[in-house]
Design a protein around this motif. Structure first.
Motif, PDB file in Angstrom:
ATOM      1  N   ALA A 213      -9.477   0.527  -9.110  1.00  0.00           N
ATOM      2  CA  ALA A 213      -8.563  -0.599  -8.910  1.00  0.00           C
ATOM      3  C   ALA A 213      -7.138  -0.131  -8.638  1.00  0.00           C
ATOM      4  O   ALA A 213      -6.210  -0.943  -8.616  1.00  0.00           O
ATOM      5  CB  ALA A 213      -8.587  -1.508 -10.138  1.00  0.00           C
ATOM      6  N   LEU A 214      -6.968   1.159  -8.411  1.00  0.00           N
ATOM      7  CA  LEU A 214      -5.624   1.726  -8.302  1.00  0.00           C
ATOM      8  C   LEU A 214      -4.840   1.132  -7.138  1.00  0.00           C
ATOM      9  O   LEU A 214      -3.658   0.815  -7.287  1.00  0.00           O
ATOM     10  CB  LEU A 214      -5.705   3.251  -8.168  1.00  0.00           C
ATOM     11  CG  LEU A 214      -4.375   3.975  -7.964  1.00  0.00           C
ATOM     12  CD1 LEU A 214      -3.397   3.680  -9.097  1.00  0.00           C
ATOM     13  CD2 LEU A 214      -4.609   5.486  -7.847  1.00  0.00           C
ATOM     14  N   GLU A 215      -5.461   0.966  -5.987  1.00  0.00           N
ATOM     15  CA  GLU A 215      -4.714   0.480  -4.830  1.00  0.00           C
ATOM     16  C   GLU A 215      -4.199  -0.932  -5.062  1.00  0.00           C
ATOM     17  O   GLU A 215      -3.062  -1.260  -4.696  1.00  0.00           O
ATOM     18  CB  GLU A 215      -5.579   0.532  -3.571  1.00  0.00           C
ATOM     19  CG  GLU A 215      -4.812   0.247  -2.296  1.00  0.00           C
ATOM     20  CD  GLU A 215      -3.579   1.130  -2.128  1.00  0.00           C
ATOM     21  OE1 GLU A 215      -2.528   0.606  -1.674  1.00  0.00           O
ATOM     22  OE2 GLU A 215      -3.638   2.333  -2.452  1.00  0.00           O
ATOM     23  N   SER A 216      -5.007  -1.759  -5.696  1.00  0.00           N
ATOM     24  CA  SER A 216      -4.569  -3.114  -6.022  1.00  0.00           C
ATOM     25  C   SER A 216      -3.396  -3.084  -6.992  1.00  0.00           C
ATOM     26  O   SER A 216      -2.423  -3.840  -6.844  1.00  0.00           O
ATOM     27  CB  SER A 216      -5.736  -3.901  -6.621  1.00  0.00           C
ATOM     28  OG  SER A 216      -5.306  -5.184  -7.043  1.00  0.00           O
ATOM     29  N   ALA A 217      -3.464  -2.196  -7.989  1.00  0.00           N
ATOM     30  CA  ALA A 217      -2.378  -2.065  -8.970  1.00  0.00           C
ATOM     31  C   ALA A 217      -1.104  -1.570  -8.292  1.00  0.00           C
ATOM     32  O   ALA A 217       0.000  -2.035  -8.603  1.00  0.00           O
ATOM     33  CB  ALA A 217      -2.791  -1.121 -10.086  1.00  0.00           C
ATOM     34  N   ARG A 218      -1.242  -0.619  -7.369  1.00  0.00           N
ATOM     35  CA  ARG A 218      -0.081  -0.116  -6.623  1.00  0.00           C
ATOM     36  C   ARG A 218       0.622  -1.254  -5.888  1.00  0.00           C
ATOM     37  O   ARG A 218       1.847  -1.375  -5.912  1.00  0.00           O
ATOM     38  CB  ARG A 218      -0.532   0.939  -5.611  1.00  0.00           C
ATOM     39  CG  ARG A 218      -0.647   2.367  -6.126  1.00  0.00           C
ATOM     40  CD  ARG A 218      -0.736   3.284  -4.935  1.00  0.00           C
ATOM     41  NE  ARG A 218      -0.833   4.687  -5.306  1.00  0.00           N
ATOM     42  CZ  ARG A 218      -1.887   5.452  -5.066  1.00  0.00           C
ATOM     43  NH1 ARG A 218      -2.949   4.937  -4.471  1.00  0.00           N
ATOM     44  NH2 ARG A 218      -1.898   6.722  -5.408  1.00  0.00           N
ATOM     45  N   GLN A 219      -0.152  -2.074  -5.210  1.00  0.00           N
ATOM     46  CA  GLN A 219       0.431  -3.168  -4.433  1.00  0.00           C
ATOM     47  C   GLN A 219       1.105  -4.196  -5.338  1.00  0.00           C
ATOM     48  O   GLN A 219       2.196  -4.691  -5.030  1.00  0.00           O
ATOM     49  CB  GLN A 219      -0.661  -3.824  -3.589  1.00  0.00           C
ATOM     50  CG  GLN A 219      -1.200  -2.926  -2.491  1.00  0.00           C
ATOM     51  CD  GLN A 219      -2.353  -3.556  -1.731  1.00  0.00           C
ATOM     52  OE1 GLN A 219      -2.602  -4.761  -1.836  1.00  0.00           O
ATOM     53  NE2 GLN A 219      -3.072  -2.749  -0.962  1.00  0.00           N
ATOM     54  N   PHE A 220       0.464  -4.499  -6.444  1.00  0.00           N
ATOM     55  CA  PHE A 220       1.018  -5.446  -7.415  1.00  0.00           C
ATOM     56  C   PHE A 220       2.366  -4.953  -7.927  1.00  0.00           C
ATOM     57  O   PHE A 220       3.355  -5.697  -7.984  1.00  0.00           O
ATOM     58  CB  PHE A 220       0.020  -5.599  -8.573  1.00  0.00           C
ATOM     59  CG  PHE A 220       0.465  -6.481  -9.696  1.00  0.00           C
ATOM     60  CD1 PHE A 220       0.373  -7.867  -9.603  1.00  0.00           C
ATOM     61  CD2 PHE A 220       0.955  -5.927 -10.872  1.00  0.00           C
ATOM     62  CE1 PHE A 220       0.771  -8.681 -10.662  1.00  0.00           C
ATOM     63  CE2 PHE A 220       1.354  -6.732 -11.931  1.00  0.00           C
ATOM     64  CZ  PHE A 220       1.258  -8.113 -11.819  1.00  0.00           C
ATOM     65  N   LEU A 221       2.415  -3.670  -8.297  1.00  0.00           N
ATOM     66  CA  LEU A 221       3.642  -3.077  -8.826  1.00  0.00           C
ATOM     67  C   LEU A 221       4.720  -2.986  -7.755  1.00  0.00           C
ATOM     68  O   LEU A 221       5.891  -3.321  -8.001  1.00  0.00           O
ATOM     69  CB  LEU A 221       3.324  -1.693  -9.395  1.00  0.00           C
ATOM     70  CG  LEU A 221       4.482  -0.866  -9.938  1.00  0.00           C
ATOM     71  CD1 LEU A 221       5.241  -1.604 -11.032  1.00  0.00           C
ATOM     72  CD2 LEU A 221       3.964   0.483 -10.460  1.00  0.00           C
ATOM     73  N   ALA A 222       4.352  -2.540  -6.563  1.00  0.00           N
ATOM     74  CA  ALA A 222       5.335  -2.375  -5.480  1.00  0.00           C
ATOM     75  C   ALA A 222       5.973  -3.703  -5.106  1.00  0.00           C
ATOM     76  O   ALA A 222       7.186  -3.779  -4.859  1.00  0.00           O
ATOM     77  CB  ALA A 222       4.678  -1.733  -4.269  1.00  0.00           C
ATOM     78  N   GLN A 223       5.176  -4.750  -5.062  1.00  0.00           N
ATOM     79  CA  GLN A 223       5.723  -6.066  -4.734  1.00  0.00           C
ATOM     80  C   GLN A 223       6.726  -6.511  -5.782  1.00  0.00           C
ATOM     81  O   GLN A 223       7.806  -7.022  -5.457  1.00  0.00           O
ATOM     82  CB  GLN A 223       4.594  -7.089  -4.616  1.00  0.00           C
ATOM     83  CG  GLN A 223       5.079  -8.485  -4.229  1.00  0.00           C
ATOM     84  CD  GLN A 223       3.932  -9.462  -4.047  1.00  0.00           C
ATOM     85  OE1 GLN A 223       2.769  -9.127  -4.244  1.00  0.00           O
ATOM     86  NE2 GLN A 223       4.257 -10.693  -3.680  1.00  0.00           N
ATOM     87  N   TRP A 224       6.395  -6.312  -7.041  1.00  0.00           N
ATOM     88  CA  TRP A 224       7.296  -6.694  -8.132  1.00  0.00           C
ATOM     89  C   TRP A 224       8.583  -5.867  -8.076  1.00  0.00           C
ATOM     90  O   TRP A 224       9.679  -6.396  -8.259  1.00  0.00           O
ATOM     91  CB  TRP A 224       6.577  -6.504  -9.465  1.00  0.00           C
ATOM     92  CG  TRP A 224       7.342  -6.932 -10.671  1.00  0.00           C
ATOM     93  CD1 TRP A 224       7.386  -8.171 -11.231  1.00  0.00           C
ATOM     94  CD2 TRP A 224       8.171  -6.096 -11.500  1.00  0.00           C
ATOM     95  NE1 TRP A 224       8.178  -8.173 -12.351  1.00  0.00           N
ATOM     96  CE2 TRP A 224       8.677  -6.911 -12.538  1.00  0.00           C
ATOM     97  CE3 TRP A 224       8.524  -4.753 -11.465  1.00  0.00           C
ATOM     98  CZ2 TRP A 224       9.528  -6.417 -13.529  1.00  0.00           C
ATOM     99  CZ3 TRP A 224       9.369  -4.257 -12.442  1.00  0.00           C
ATOM    100  CH2 TRP A 224       9.865  -5.087 -13.456  1.00  0.00           C
TER     101      TRP A 224
END
Length: 317
Positions: A213-224
């Motif tokens: 799930a790392l890529e999804s977590a990366r995107q979530f964090l980067a957007q925030w």
């Protein structure tokens, strides 16, 4: 007096053979902007929170573990010493630590805090807010932690700092967003999850930070991260599994893998918005073979390698 800064010396003693113990300097004003290590020697927050004592030994043990690190960072490396919590007076120690963080930021340094318990977080935030002054900045706080640390307690502790931060921001009109990554349902009550929801905290649970799930977590964090101007990043070592980080106040039965943790830390650091960071909850008396201290040193090395200082992100008065 014995110094923790000791280690291997490679030949020739210059350039790309150097290690941290060969380049670290005591901080004395005035100083060229650089990375400044500052310890909070405190067990009081952990004691008040009912945890296993031992974190007060953390700062010097992290220094010793970091001594042999090869120099990859740019600019000077300073040891700004410690703030010691004496006689259980945590509030005074936090006030002094906050003042020291503000002074380091005013000097255009990158403060890297060494814990100690996670009571280091509240004064780190206070020091940043004092440094920013009246300048309008949206502050993002990224906490890698199995715990929200949003407890409401009679006395501040290692379990209260982020509620203290959110309360302070509300009272003083500061624009502060809080994200917690690695939260465990086995380590937080339903009330703490409700508190997080009601206070607008963004979070991902440890189960959501599996490698697949790392890529999804990366995107979530980067957007925030795109929504904030400056970042304070805190790493509680109990976000890691007990097999990787046994030397903490509250060992973690599951945790977030170090590969995932480092990848997400890199996302935060890559923004160039991190102006203060710390590593908390190393408890050397419970650390088998100094395993957790080595992890802490590795994370310290990673943060230092990406540190930004003397930039326009900071505000000099």
């Amino acid at each position: 007096m014995t110094t923790p800064w000791q280690g291997r010396i490679d030949q020739p003693q210059q350039g790309d053979t150097l290690r941290w113990h060969q380049v670290v300097q005591p901080l004395a004003a005035p100083a060229t902007p650089g990375i400044a290590l500052l310890g909070l020697v405190s067990d009081e927050g952990v004691r008040r929170n009912g945890g296993r004592p031992g974190a007060a030994q953390g700062p010097d043990v992290i220094r010793a573990a970091a001594s042999n690190l090869p120099v990859w960072h740019r600019g000077p490396l300073y040891d700004a010493g410690d703030v010691v919590c004496a006689g259980g007076d945590l509030e005074t120690a936090q006030s002094e630590y906050a003042a020291r963080i503000a002074a380091l930021l005013d000097g255009r340094h990158f403060p890297l805090g060494l814990g100690g318990g996670h009571e280091i977080a509240y004064p780190s935030y206070l020091g940043l807010i004092d440094h920013l002054g009246r300048r309008a900045r949206r502050v993002g706080i990224v906490n890698f932690d199995a715990h929200f640390d949003l407890r409401a307690q009679a006395l501040p502790s290692s379990g209260t700092p982020f509620l203290q931060i959110l309360d302070h921001a509300l009272r003083h009109g500061h624009d502060v967003l809080y994200m917690c990554l690695g939260v465990s349902t086995a380590a937080n009550t339903r009330h703490l999850f409700s508190t997080a929801e009601s206070r607008g905290v963004r979070y991902l649970q440890d189960e959501q930070l599996a490698p697949w799930a790392l890529e999804s977590a990366r995107q979530f964090l980067a957007q925030w991260l795109g929504e904030v101007d400056v970042v304070y990043m805190s790493l509680c070592l109990d976000v890691l599994p007990q097999s990787v980080a046994p030397g903490v106040s509250a060992p973690n039965a599951r945790g977030v893998g170090i590969e995932t943790l480092e990848a997400l830390v890199d996302v935060v650091l890559s923004t160039g918005k991190v102006v203060v960071a710390d590593i908390a909850e190393l408890s050397p008396p419970h650390d088998r073979d100094a395993a957790t201290a080595r992890v802490a040193a590795r994370l310290l090395h990673r943060i230092a390698g990406a540190a930004h200082f003397a930039t326009t992100t900071c505000v000099t008065r």
